[in-house]
Every structure is written in C-alpha cells, then in structure tokens.
Design a protein around this motif. Structure first.
Motif, PDB file in Angstrom:
ATOM      1  N   UNK A   1       0.828  -1.210   0.000  1.00 18.95           N
ATOM      2  CA  UNK A   1       0.000   0.000   0.000  1.00 18.95           C
ATOM      3  C   UNK A   1       0.861   1.258   0.000  1.00 18.95           C
ATOM      4  N   UNK A   2       0.521   2.144  -0.918  1.00 22.93           N
ATOM      5  CA  UNK A   2       1.192   3.436  -0.999  1.00 22.93           C
ATOM      6  C   UNK A   2       0.513   4.372   0.009  1.00 22.93           C
ATOM      7  N   UNK A   3       1.234   4.771   1.050  1.00 21.09           N
ATOM      8  CA  UNK A   3       0.619   5.560   2.125  1.00 21.09           C
ATOM      9  C   UNK A   3       1.628   6.514   2.748  1.00 21.09           C
ATOM     10  N   UNK A   4       1.091   7.598   3.311  1.00 18.85           N
ATOM     11  CA  UNK A   4       1.943   8.550   4.028  1.00 18.85           C
ATOM     12  C   UNK A   4       2.074   8.183   5.510  1.00 18.85           C
ATOM     13  N   UNK A   5       1.396   7.113   5.928  1.00 19.33           N
ATOM     14  CA  UNK A   5       1.533   6.646   7.313  1.00 19.33           C
ATOM     15  C   UNK A   5       2.989   6.257   7.555  1.00 19.33           C
ATOM     16  N   UNK A   6       3.509   6.672   8.697  1.00 19.86           N
ATOM     17  CA  UNK A   6       4.933   6.432   8.976  1.00 19.86           C
ATOM     18  C   UNK A   6       5.187   5.150   9.761  1.00 19.86           C
ATOM     19  N   UNK A   7       4.273   4.848  10.687  1.00 20.23           N
ATOM     20  CA  UNK A   7       4.409   3.589  11.432  1.00 20.23           C
ATOM     21  C   UNK A   7       3.104   2.812  11.416  1.00 20.23           C
ATOM     22  N   UNK A   8       3.210   1.561  10.996  1.00 22.04           N
ATOM     23  CA  UNK A   8       2.109   0.607  11.167  1.00 22.04           C
ATOM     24  C   UNK A   8       2.531  -0.340  12.278  1.00 22.04           C
ATOM     25  N   UNK A   9       1.755  -0.331  13.344  1.00 24.87           N
ATOM     26  CA  UNK A   9       2.073  -1.185  14.502  1.00 24.87           C
ATOM     27  C   UNK A   9       1.047  -2.307  14.596  1.00 24.87           C
TER      28      UNK A   9
END
Ligand code: AR6
Length: 171
Positions: free
Chosen positions: A146-154
């Motif tokens: 997924x192309x996303x601007x989210x920096x951390x997926x926990x």
C-alpha cells in the motif's frame, strides 16, 4: 517509495498511544466481542454514538466487508478509531483479497485523516476464525503493497503465538 515502518508489539490494542487504532468491527458498527468490545469499553460511549450516526447516514445498510470508516477515539489514547470489517474465514471460498482490503482501506482512511501512526489488530483471526499464520502473511503483504503517508504501522498481537506468526512474515 519507502513504505511505513512496520513494528510488532504483544499486548492490548486499547492501550496503544497512536494517531489511529483500527477496530476489527462487524458490519453493524454497533459493537461486539474481542477487539471491538474492548475498544468500546475503554473508549467510552462517544465512539458508539458516532457509529450510530454513521448507520443513520452514509452506512444505512452497515459497513461492507473490506471497507473502513473513522470515528472519534473517545477516551483512548488516540485521535481516531478506524473501523473495518474483516471477512469470516471460509474453506470453500478465497476471501484473502477482502482481508487485504481491510488493511489497504484503513490506511487510505488514515491518509485522509493525516494519521501518521496506526495500530492494527490481527483482523479476522478471532471470532472470524482466519488461521493466524495465513492472516499474518496477508496483513504484512497488504501493508507493504500500500502506498501511504503513514509512517508507522504497529501490529498489536494479543498473544505470543500471534506475535510469532507476524514476526515470521516480517523477516
Ligand atoms: N488487543 C489486541 N488484540 C486483541 C484484543 C485486544 N484487546 N482482543 C482480542 N484480540 P476479534 P475478528 C485479538 O474476534 O476475528 C467482534 O465481535 C484476538 O485474539 O476481535 O475480526 C466484532 O464485533 C484475535 O487474534 O476480531 C465482529 O463481530 C484478533 O484480535 C467480530 O468479532 C481479532 O479477533 C470480528 O472478528
């Protein structure tokens, strides 16, 4: 493209300090057991109130499987709860893309909100009976794709077995 940093913790998703907590909800958006019950319990009535408003407006027929929608996070240490509906596991039908869609769509909603840190449970692996190892593989792949601007997926895993399943697919 550099995707989000993926981190793993073993613990309770309602105790995370993040911008957005993802809820493994059902189509009714009106609560249930597992993660859903825990989020509503700890988050308080403001979350359910907003879910009811969503049912009275845009989601009169409920939130379809694989989609995601945000509400307030109430008393949680987060700004938003992103509710998504995982598929019930089936032996006869491959519903993997619907499970991947939960992660994709939740990240799209997170981007719309400007959320930079997002905590996910292992969607569909409880009441909806998806085998943990397969769910972990799909979850990690979906986030990486997924192309996303989210920096951390926990990923917040409830027990050691779930944690190990995710660790295996991350490495
Ligand atoms: N923190 C992190 N993980 C948890 C927590 C917690 N507090 N509680 C449970 N888990 P489930 P589903 C784990 O059943 O399979 C609800 O009734 C759990 O061990 O919450 O998508 C909804 O209303 C499991 O590995 O979600 C729906 O009707 C994982 O989270 C239905 O259940 C997901 O389990 C959704 O079922």
């Amino acid at each position: 493209m550099t995707g989000p940093r993926i981190t793993l913790v073993q613990g309770d998703i309602t105790r995370q300090c993040v911008d957005a907590v993802v809820n493994a909800a059902n189509s009714s958006l009106l609560g249930g057991g597992g993660v859903d019950g825990a989020i509503h319990r700890r988050g308080g009535p403001a979350i359910l109130a907003e879910c009811r408003m969503l049912r009275a407006s845009r989601y009169g027929r409920g939130l379809p499987t694989g989609q995601a929608v945000a509400t307030t996070a109430g008393n949680l240490d987060a700004r938003w709860v992103i509710h998504t509906v995982g598929p019930v596991h089936s032996r006869d039908e491959d519903r993997s893309d619907l499970l991947a869609s939960c992660y994709r769509e939740s990240l799209r909603v997170a981007d719309d909100l400007g959320a930079k840190t997002v905590a996910f449970p292992a969607i569909s692996t409880g009441v909806y009976r998806w085998p943990m190892d397969d769910a972990a593989r799909i979850a990690v792949q979906a986030v990486r794709d997924t192309d996303t601007a989210v920096e951390e997926v926990r990923f917040v895993l409830f027990d050691e077995r779930a944690y190990q399943a995710f660790a295996t697919h991350l490495n």
